[in-house]
Design an enzyme around this catalytic site. Structure first.
Site, PDB file in Angstrom:
ATOM      1  N   TYR A  27       0.793  -1.227   0.000  1.00  0.00           N
ATOM      2  CA  TYR A  27       0.000   0.000   0.000  1.00  0.00           C
ATOM      3  C   TYR A  27       0.827   1.280   0.000  1.00  0.00           C
ATOM      4  O   TYR A  27       0.273   2.372  -0.101  1.00  0.00           O
ATOM      5  CB  TYR A  27      -0.956   0.000   1.198  1.00  0.00           C
ATOM      6  CG  TYR A  27      -1.889  -1.182   1.185  1.00  0.00           C
ATOM      7  CD1 TYR A  27      -2.895  -1.292   0.224  1.00  0.00           C
ATOM      8  CD2 TYR A  27      -1.759  -2.208   2.109  1.00  0.00           C
ATOM      9  CE1 TYR A  27      -3.741  -2.383   0.189  1.00  0.00           C
ATOM     10  CE2 TYR A  27      -2.613  -3.298   2.084  1.00  0.00           C
ATOM     11  CZ  TYR A  27      -3.591  -3.387   1.129  1.00  0.00           C
ATOM     12  OH  TYR A  27      -4.430  -4.466   1.092  1.00  0.00           O
ATOM     13  N   HIS A 105      -8.087   2.254  -5.910  1.00  0.00           N
ATOM     14  CA  HIS A 105      -7.337   1.302  -5.085  1.00  0.00           C
ATOM     15  C   HIS A 105      -5.851   1.592  -5.233  1.00  0.00           C
ATOM     16  O   HIS A 105      -5.373   1.857  -6.337  1.00  0.00           O
ATOM     17  CB  HIS A 105      -7.620  -0.139  -5.511  1.00  0.00           C
ATOM     18  CG  HIS A 105      -9.026  -0.539  -5.288  1.00  0.00           C
ATOM     19  ND1 HIS A 105      -9.526  -0.828  -4.045  1.00  0.00           N
ATOM     20  CD2 HIS A 105     -10.057  -0.665  -6.150  1.00  0.00           C
ATOM     21  CE1 HIS A 105     -10.804  -1.130  -4.142  1.00  0.00           C
ATOM     22  NE2 HIS A 105     -11.157  -1.029  -5.412  1.00  0.00           N
TER      23      HIS A 105
END
Length: 147
Positions: A27, A105
């Site tokens: 991430y 995302h």
């Protein structure tokens, strides 16, 4: 007021409050505050304002989608986190409003585990941006201004 800037709501789902700490190899190291700051800077350049929010609770996200519609937001940028793959309720909330929703995302769900390949949110959203890390939010903001 006529001189108010159009608002783009930026909604973040569960566990995104842990960005920068949680699995940075997937991430990234940017925190949610880092991303919000970048969005605010870019929004100023684009002549819009952003309202960034995060919740670990599905109902809050649904309420905020309804609020975006009621207040006439220009668009919603939504990173639903894990609700992407499980929430028919978010899907239905997106379908029930007229404000366009852009799904974003940080990682590319299609390059990850098989259970992440299906997005209930993406099926209802105007479009999806995935796999570009924090830059994906800026790409979504640019798209939100243009649609």
């Amino acid at each position: 007021m006529a001189d108010e800037k159009p608002v783009i709501l930026v909604l973040n789902g569960p566990n995104l409050n842990l960005l920068g700490l949680r699995e940075p190899e997937i991430y990234g190291r940017d925190t949610l505050d880092d991303i919000a700051g970048k969005l605010e800077d870019r929004a100023q350049e684009l002549g819009v304002s952003v309202d960034c929010r995060q919740s670990n609770h599905e109902g809050h996200l649904i309420d905020w989608l309804h609020e975006a519609n009621a207040r006439g937001a220009k668009a919603v940028i939504l990173n639903p986190g894990g609700y992407t793959h499980t929430s028919v309720a978010l899907h239905d909330a997106i379908k029930s409003i007229t404000v366009p929703v852009i799904e974003v995302h940080l990682s590319n769900p299609h390059a990850r585990e098989a259970f992440r390949h299906k997005s209930f949110v993406g099926q209802a959203a105007k479009g999806t941006i995935a796999g570009f890390g924090a830059t994906g939010y800026l790409l979504a903001l640019d798209a939100a201004v243009r649609i």
